[in-house]
Enzyme design. Structure first.
Site, PDB file in Angstrom:
ATOM      1  N   ASP A   1      -3.485   7.489   6.986  1.00 45.20           N
ATOM      2  CA  ASP A   1      -3.700   6.293   7.812  1.00 45.20           C
ATOM      3  C   ASP A   1      -3.351   6.617   9.254  1.00 45.20           C
ATOM      4  OD1 ASP A   1      -4.638   4.786   5.865  1.00 45.20           O
ATOM      5  OD2 ASP A   1      -2.922   3.458   5.658  1.00 45.20           O
TER       6      ASP A   1
ATOM      7  N   ARG B   1       0.828  -1.224   0.000  1.00 41.74           N
ATOM      8  CA  ARG B   1       0.000   0.000   0.000  1.00 41.74           C
ATOM      9  C   ARG B   1       0.851   1.259   0.000  1.00 41.74           C
ATOM     10  NH1 ARG B   1      -4.914   0.161   1.927  1.00 41.74           N
ATOM     11  NH2 ARG B   1      -4.497   2.148   2.909  1.00 41.74           N
TER      12      ARG B   1
END
Ligand SMILES: CCN(CC)Cc1ccc(CNC(=O)c2csc3nc[nH]c(=O)c23)cc1
Length: 248
Positions: free
Chosen positions: A172, A157
């Site tokens: 995040d 990711r």
């Protein structure tokens, strides 16, 4: 970035990596993956990879020899690309995996993921061939494959080009040190539950403040340790004081 998994269950990796972000990253050639089954490096007709533990005790252990041969094959393959292997053994006794370690490991050109099964691997193989041991957390799993896949997912990711909206990776929660705030989408009312008004206000400052406040309250409730480590600004302290944790 290249990942090589040494595993008795190579199908587990394809079954997981073939979907979503990891699939798209593979198609975009952001990383390469190859699995190596220790059974292919045995000499006996039963393709034996395990044996009983010296000193007694429950279960079986993975023998050193097939794993050593598999590691040699990986090393040979990597050396043809001038890539130096970094060998990670996934084990309950390893260091817990963290975002920080993911960020460090994503810079390795080639990661070799050594996945144990049974009760573990002969210590002499680990002694000779392993660079670090990582655990997924303090709970017992059936093998190292899921932790290896978790590490791959977390790294992939973060590779440039993996996420279309780069911000979502940076936002995040483990980047800003707080847990994520609640999220809502249509319909506006679902089973009698309405979306918080502020999110429909178009007032971006108020929305950002509401989201920060929610993150602070949730982090205080679920992970006070993260708060302690992160510290709070004056404004954050006020936001948290105004909305102390109480919800489950
Ligand atoms: C006898 C004590 N057990 C150690 C807790 C034996 C044992 C249980 C399960 C396993 C299989 N688990 C892993 O290989 C593993 C690899 S990384 C990891 N992270 C968290 N929990 C895990 O069980 C694992 C290996 C040895």
């Amino acid at each position: 970035m290249r990942f090589d998994a040494i595993t008795l269950f190579p199908e587990m990796f394809d079954a997981v990596l073939d979907y979503g972000i990891t699939r798209r990253a593979l198609d975009r050639e952001l990383y390469r993956f190859k699995s190596w089954n220790p059974r292919d490096f045995t000499d006996d007709p039963h393709r034996t990879v395990d044996d009983r533990p010296y000193g007694g005790g429950p279960g079986m252990l993975m023998q050193a020899e097939p794993l050593d041969r598999a590691l040699n094959a990986v090393q040979q393959d990597l050396s043809s690309e001038n890539l130096a292997p970094w060998v990670v053994h996934f084990s309950p006794r390893g260091r817990p995996l963290t975002h920080q370690r993911v960020m460090e490991l994503k810079n390795k050109p080639a990661l070799v993921l050594l996945c144990g099964r049974y009760e573990g691997i002969d210590e002499r193989l680990l002694q000779r061939r392993v660079d670090e041991e990582l655990s997924l957390g303090d709970f017992v799993l059936s093998g190292g494959e899921l932790p290896a896949l978790a590490l791959m997912d977390a790294i992939i990711r973060l590779l440039p080009g993996a996420l279309n909206d780069a911000d979502s990776a940076l936002e995040d929660s483990f980047v800003n040190g707080l847990l994520d705030c609640p999220h809502y989408t249509r319909p506006e009312v679902w089973q009698g539950l309405a979306v918080p008004e502020v999110l429909k206000s178009g007032n971006h400052a108020a929305i950002a403040q509401w989201r920060l406040q929610q993150s602070l309250t949730i982090t205080a409730a679920h992970r006070p340790d993260l708060l302690a480590k992160r510290g709070l600004s004056k404004q954050e302290q006020e936001l948290l004081a105004a909305h102390p944790p109480g919800a489950p």
